[in-house]
Design a protein around this motif. Structure first.
Motif, PDB file in Angstrom:
ATOM      1  N   UNK A   3       0.844  -1.203   0.000  1.00  0.00           N
ATOM      2  CA  UNK A   3       0.000   0.000   0.000  1.00  0.00           C
ATOM      3  C   UNK A   3       0.877   1.250   0.000  1.00  0.00           C
ATOM      4  N   UNK A   4       1.922   1.242   0.821  1.00  0.00           N
ATOM      5  CA  UNK A   4       2.833   2.392   0.882  1.00  0.00           C
ATOM      6  C   UNK A   4       3.588   2.575  -0.421  1.00  0.00           C
ATOM      7  N   UNK A   5       3.942   1.475  -1.074  1.00  0.00           N
ATOM      8  CA  UNK A   5       4.648   1.591  -2.352  1.00  0.00           C
ATOM      9  C   UNK A   5       3.729   2.177  -3.415  1.00  0.00           C
ATOM     10  N   UNK A   6       2.470   1.783  -3.411  1.00  0.00           N
ATOM     11  CA  UNK A   6       1.511   2.376  -4.350  1.00  0.00           C
ATOM     12  C   UNK A   6       1.352   3.866  -4.082  1.00  0.00           C
ATOM     13  N   UNK A   7       1.311   4.237  -2.810  1.00  0.00           N
ATOM     14  CA  UNK A   7       1.207   5.658  -2.456  1.00  0.00           C
ATOM     15  C   UNK A   7       2.432   6.430  -2.934  1.00  0.00           C
ATOM     16  N   UNK A   8       3.603   5.795  -2.813  1.00  0.00           N
ATOM     17  CA  UNK A   8       4.839   6.435  -3.274  1.00  0.00           C
ATOM     18  C   UNK A   8       4.803   6.641  -4.779  1.00  0.00           C
ATOM     19  N   UNK A   9       4.297   5.657  -5.507  1.00  0.00           N
ATOM     20  CA  UNK A   9       4.168   5.770  -6.966  1.00  0.00           C
ATOM     21  C   UNK A   9       3.241   6.931  -7.325  1.00  0.00           C
ATOM     22  N   UNK A  10       2.124   7.027  -6.637  1.00  0.00           N
ATOM     23  CA  UNK A  10       1.166   8.105  -6.907  1.00  0.00           C
ATOM     24  C   UNK A  10       1.769   9.467  -6.590  1.00  0.00           C
ATOM     25  N   UNK A  11       2.577   9.530  -5.530  1.00  0.00           N
ATOM     26  CA  UNK A  11       3.223  10.801  -5.176  1.00  0.00           C
ATOM     27  C   UNK A  11       4.200  11.235  -6.268  1.00  0.00           C
ATOM     28  N   UNK A  12       4.971  10.290  -6.778  1.00  0.00           N
ATOM     29  CA  UNK A  12       5.915  10.609  -7.853  1.00  0.00           C
ATOM     30  C   UNK A  12       5.164  11.114  -9.082  1.00  0.00           C
ATOM     31  N   UNK A  13       4.093  10.447  -9.417  1.00  0.00           N
ATOM     32  CA  UNK A  13       3.322  10.847 -10.591  1.00  0.00           C
ATOM     33  C   UNK A  13       2.711  12.230 -10.419  1.00  0.00           C
ATOM     34  N   UNK A  14       2.350  12.590  -9.199  1.00  0.00           N
ATOM     35  CA  UNK A  14       1.773  13.912  -8.931  1.00  0.00           C
ATOM     36  C   UNK A  14       2.832  15.007  -8.938  1.00  0.00           C
ATOM     37  N   UNK A  15       3.997  14.712  -8.355  1.00  0.00           N
ATOM     38  CA  UNK A  15       5.057  15.717  -8.237  1.00  0.00           C
ATOM     39  C   UNK A  15       5.911  15.848  -9.494  1.00  0.00           C
ATOM     40  N   UNK A  16       6.120  14.722 -10.169  1.00  0.00           N
ATOM     41  CA  UNK A  16       7.029  14.711 -11.301  1.00  0.00           C
ATOM     42  C   UNK A  16       8.443  14.307 -10.905  1.00  0.00           C
ATOM     43  N   UNK A  17       8.642  13.982  -9.635  1.00  0.00           N
ATOM     44  CA  UNK A  17       9.939  13.533  -9.148  1.00  0.00           C
ATOM     45  C   UNK A  17       9.743  12.669  -7.906  1.00  0.00           C
TER      46      UNK A  17
END
Length: 271
Positions: A183-197
């Motif tokens: 779940x945390x890894x999916x959240x990390x992926x979503x954060x990267x996609x939102x921020x661009x980094x």
């Protein structure tokens, strides 16, 4: 004409053993190894190890310390690695951008290429500061931790991401902060996609942070990533986000240059 021979039947055992020996000497936990130590690590006889070492030494692939009589990788490996780097369009395209990022930030800059579901360190610029994060050229890293690997992961299609998530229980935990929960890894992926980094906050190095962005090819596939890395004492959260904008722009610039470099290589190949 079909062949019933399996791929393993084409393996030259002596060459395979020599390659395993070179990998043993390149392990992160060693600098020099003796014949007995290598034999124990590889499960070879000491006579086999000695003969392999002498053959590799003749070609400069290993060298023996005259004082300790232990062995380490030879300078020919550097020569061969240089040819690999020069032949990589990604390294060529990224070189001036890595130089600029290093000057602008004063921190270590990493360039990682994607190889399947791993990242491989193919170039870096090490910080001149006494306290800094270092890099290991040729190091392989799974995509669940670290600024460059997670940036690459976030740019992959969902089914590729799922493969990494499924393998998460078997992937290494570098520190207490390494993500081990799907779940945390999916959240990390979503954060990267939102921020661009991607932000790496002591999940690989206990006292290190980094920020990275994926480098995309002409088709939009992640071919690698670039990052700024340094000690947590200097890379505050505020500074990480400042550098995030820089690495995002740098990754886009490298991607554009890569298209030109690859296009030039393809053109030269037709001449």
């Amino acid at each position: 004409m079909s062949s019933d021979r399996s791929p393993r039947s084409y393996i030259v055992q002596s060459v395979d053993k020599a390659a395993r020996l070179l990998h043993a000497l390149a392990a992160e936990d060693v600098e020099h190894l003796g014949v007995t130590e290598l034999a124990g690590r590889l499960g070879f006889s000491k006579n086999q190890v000695f003969r392999l070492l002498k053959t590799l030494e003749r070609r400069g692939l290993v060298e023996q310390d005259p004082q300790t009589e232990r062995y380490h990788l030879g300078t020919t490996v550097l020569f061969l690695a240089g040819h690999v780097q020069r032949g990589m369009g990604l390294v060529r395209a990224a070189a001036p951008i890595l130089d600029r990022l290093a000057l602008e930030t004063g921190e270590t800059i990493h360039l990682v290429a994607r190889r399947g579901l791993e990242g491989v360190m193919v170039d870096f610029r090490e910080s001149p500061q006494p306290v800094r994060l270092t890099a290991r050229l040729g190091g392989h890293y799974p995509l669940h931790a670290g600024a460059c690997p997670v940036a690459i992961l976030a740019a992959l299609p969902p089914d590729w991401q799922q493969k990494v998530i499924d393998d998460l229980p078997m992937l290494p935990r570098y520190t207490e902060r390494t993500v081990a929960d799907p779940v945390r890894l999916r959240e990390a992926i979503e954060q990267v996609q939102a921020l661009g980094y991607s932000l790496s906050d002591e999940d690989v190095d206990a006292d290190g942070r980094a920020v990275g962005a994926a480098i995309l090819d002409r088709a939009g596939w992640p071919v690698g990533a670039v990052s700024v890395a340094g000690p947590s004492s200097r890379l505050t959260q505020e500074r990480l986000h400042q550098y995030g904008q820089k690495v995002h722009a740098a990754a886009a610039e490298i991607g554009a240059r890569l298209s030109l470099v690859v296009g030039r290589i393809e053109q030269e190949a037709t001449l």
